[in-house]
Write a protein that holds these residues in place. Sequence first.
Motif, PDB file in Angstrom:
ATOM      1  N   ASN A 252       0.822  -1.211   0.000  1.00  8.31           N
ATOM      2  CA  ASN A 252       0.000   0.000   0.000  1.00  8.31           C
ATOM      3  C   ASN A 252       0.860   1.266   0.000  1.00  8.31           C
ATOM      4  O   ASN A 252       0.617   2.203   0.768  1.00  8.31           O
ATOM      5  N   LEU A 253       1.862   1.310  -0.861  1.00 10.73           N
ATOM      6  CA  LEU A 253       2.830   2.408  -0.875  1.00 10.73           C
ATOM      7  C   LEU A 253       2.579   3.453  -1.957  1.00 10.73           C
ATOM      8  O   LEU A 253       3.190   4.516  -1.928  1.00 10.73           O
ATOM      9  N   ILE A 254       1.704   3.162  -2.904  1.00 12.24           N
ATOM     10  CA  ILE A 254       1.452   4.125  -3.982  1.00 12.24           C
ATOM     11  C   ILE A 254       0.481   5.181  -3.458  1.00 12.24           C
ATOM     12  O   ILE A 254      -0.618   4.866  -3.024  1.00 12.24           O
ATOM     13  N   ASP A 255       0.918   6.440  -3.507  1.00 13.33           N
ATOM     14  CA  ASP A 255       0.104   7.538  -2.987  1.00 13.33           C
ATOM     15  C   ASP A 255      -0.861   8.097  -4.031  1.00 13.33           C
ATOM     16  O   ASP A 255      -1.987   8.462  -3.703  1.00 13.33           O
ATOM     17  N   GLU A 256      -0.405   8.195  -5.265  1.00 17.84           N
ATOM     18  CA  GLU A 256      -1.232   8.758  -6.331  1.00 17.84           C
ATOM     19  C   GLU A 256      -1.108   7.886  -7.575  1.00 17.84           C
ATOM     20  O   GLU A 256      -0.041   7.341  -7.862  1.00 17.84           O
ATOM     21  N   TYR A 257      -2.215   7.782  -8.307  1.00 17.99           N
ATOM     22  CA  TYR A 257      -2.288   7.000  -9.532  1.00 17.99           C
ATOM     23  C   TYR A 257      -2.722   7.934 -10.660  1.00 17.99           C
ATOM     24  O   TYR A 257      -3.848   8.438 -10.636  1.00 17.99           O
ATOM     25  N   TYR A 258      -1.839   8.189 -11.613  1.00 16.76           N
ATOM     26  CA  TYR A 258      -2.193   8.930 -12.824  1.00 16.76           C
ATOM     27  C   TYR A 258      -2.248   7.895 -13.936  1.00 16.76           C
ATOM     28  O   TYR A 258      -1.213   7.386 -14.368  1.00 16.76           O
ATOM     29  N   ILE A 259      -3.455   7.582 -14.367  1.00 14.41           N
ATOM     30  CA  ILE A 259      -3.637   6.540 -15.366  1.00 14.41           C
ATOM     31  C   ILE A 259      -4.262   7.161 -16.605  1.00 14.41           C
ATOM     32  O   ILE A 259      -5.315   7.797 -16.534  1.00 14.41           O
ATOM     33  N   TYR A 260      -3.593   6.970 -17.727  1.00 14.86           N
ATOM     34  CA  TYR A 260      -4.054   7.502 -18.997  1.00 14.86           C
ATOM     35  C   TYR A 260      -4.592   6.342 -19.824  1.00 14.86           C
ATOM     36  O   TYR A 260      -3.856   5.427 -20.164  1.00 14.86           O
ATOM     37  N   VAL A 261      -5.893   6.388 -20.115  1.00 10.91           N
ATOM     38  CA  VAL A 261      -6.551   5.315 -20.857  1.00 10.91           C
ATOM     39  C   VAL A 261      -6.556   5.694 -22.334  1.00 10.91           C
ATOM     40  O   VAL A 261      -7.162   6.696 -22.739  1.00 10.91           O
ATOM     41  N   MET A 262      -5.856   4.886 -23.105  1.00  9.53           N
ATOM     42  CA  MET A 262      -5.705   5.141 -24.537  1.00  9.53           C
ATOM     43  C   MET A 262      -6.897   4.554 -25.292  1.00  9.53           C
ATOM     44  O   MET A 262      -7.473   3.547 -24.868  1.00  9.53           O
ATOM     45  N   PRO A 263      -7.264   5.140 -26.430  1.00  4.54           N
ATOM     46  CA  PRO A 263      -8.433   4.682 -27.178  1.00  4.54           C
ATOM     47  C   PRO A 263      -8.134   3.446 -28.033  1.00  4.54           C
ATOM     48  O   PRO A 263      -8.330   3.432 -29.243  1.00  4.54           O
ATOM     49  N   THR A 264      -7.639   2.406 -27.373  1.00  3.26           N
ATOM     50  CA  THR A 264      -7.272   1.166 -28.048  1.00  3.26           C
ATOM     51  C   THR A 264      -7.672  -0.015 -27.171  1.00  3.26           C
ATOM     52  O   THR A 264      -7.472   0.022 -25.953  1.00  3.26           O
ATOM     53  N   VAL A 265      -8.222  -1.047 -27.792  1.00  3.90           N
ATOM     54  CA  VAL A 265      -8.511  -2.299 -27.108  1.00  3.90           C
ATOM     55  C   VAL A 265      -7.548  -3.333 -27.679  1.00  3.90           C
ATOM     56  O   VAL A 265      -7.574  -3.614 -28.873  1.00  3.90           O
ATOM     57  N   LEU A 266      -6.673  -3.855 -26.817  1.00  5.15           N
ATOM     58  CA  LEU A 266      -5.667  -4.816 -27.285  1.00  5.15           C
ATOM     59  C   LEU A 266      -6.173  -6.253 -27.296  1.00  5.15           C
ATOM     60  O   LEU A 266      -5.709  -7.069 -28.077  1.00  5.15           O
ATOM     61  N   GLY A 267      -7.072  -6.586 -26.377  1.00  6.90           N
ATOM     62  CA  GLY A 267      -7.605  -7.938 -26.331  1.00  6.90           C
ATOM     63  C   GLY A 267      -6.723  -8.939 -25.613  1.00  6.90           C
ATOM     64  O   GLY A 267      -7.166 -10.035 -25.289  1.00  6.90           O
ATOM     65  N   ASN A 268      -5.494  -8.550 -25.343  1.00 11.02           N
ATOM     66  CA  ASN A 268      -4.543  -9.471 -24.744  1.00 11.02           C
ATOM     67  C   ASN A 268      -3.275  -8.668 -24.473  1.00 11.02           C
ATOM     68  O   ASN A 268      -3.001  -7.709 -25.170  1.00 11.02           O
ATOM     69  N   GLY A 269      -2.517  -9.055 -23.469  1.00  8.64           N
ATOM     70  CA  GLY A 269      -1.269  -8.357 -23.227  1.00  8.64           C
ATOM     71  C   GLY A 269      -0.797  -8.445 -21.794  1.00  8.64           C
ATOM     72  O   GLY A 269      -1.184  -9.347 -21.051  1.00  8.64           O
ATOM     73  N   ILE A 270       0.047  -7.482 -21.419  1.00  5.67           N
ATOM     74  CA  ILE A 270       0.596  -7.406 -20.065  1.00  5.67           C
ATOM     75  C   ILE A 270      -0.310  -6.483 -19.264  1.00  5.67           C
ATOM     76  O   ILE A 270      -0.454  -5.304 -19.595  1.00  5.67           O
ATOM     77  N   PRO A 271      -0.953  -7.010 -18.215  1.00  3.62           N
ATOM     78  CA  PRO A 271      -1.933  -6.196 -17.488  1.00  3.62           C
ATOM     79  C   PRO A 271      -1.288  -5.103 -16.641  1.00  3.62           C
ATOM     80  O   PRO A 271      -0.193  -5.283 -16.107  1.00  3.62           O
ATOM     81  N   LEU A 272      -1.986  -3.988 -16.532  1.00  4.56           N
ATOM     82  CA  LEU A 272      -1.557  -2.905 -15.661  1.00  4.56           C
ATOM     83  C   LEU A 272      -1.504  -3.400 -14.226  1.00  4.56           C
ATOM     84  O   LEU A 272      -0.543  -3.137 -13.509  1.00  4.56           O
TER      85      LEU A 272
END
Length: 178
Positions: A128-148
């Motif tokens: 529980n060490l992350i204080d802030e999360y800046y997440i930018y959601v790109m307009p792409t659906v990959l369907g598969n990959g390395i999860p955030l």
Amino acid sequence: MKNKLILYIATSLDGYIAEKDGNISFLYDTPSPTPDLGYEKFYNSIKAIIIGGKTYRQIKNELSPDKWPYEEMPCYVCTHQQNQSDPNVQFTSLPPGQQVLDLISQEHKGNVWLMGGGEIIRCFMRENLIDEYYIYVMPTVLGNGIPLFPAGFPKTNLKLESCKNIGEVVELVYRKKE
């Protein structure tokens, strides 16, 4: 004021930070003009970067093989691979988490960017060490990959600070609930 650990990262709409092979070209496929996601302002606000070993190798070998893009910034690479040498980064085999933050805070005062990838994010979330999360959601659906957010961390409740669209990109800003 307490130094903050900030996750600043982009993801596909379906939650992947890269394709299975590590390819991140989808991050650059946004329609023109390329939106200003506040990167320069963010980068100027931090004092150090934490990078996982796989992300480091991808930057070093594929994305920027000729010049380390963060030369002026102290970078800490959390890795199990020993005997590496790079004048641009400090390698640590300490387990990602509080020990790494303690190491950084001894030398640098200020906010720290948790760059990624997913495995190192999970390690810091476990404590529980992350204080802030800046997440930018790109307009792409990959369907598969390395999860955030790979499986294996405890439930984490966050407080939404803001949500806005920047062109075709959605910026989500969350803070850790105290």
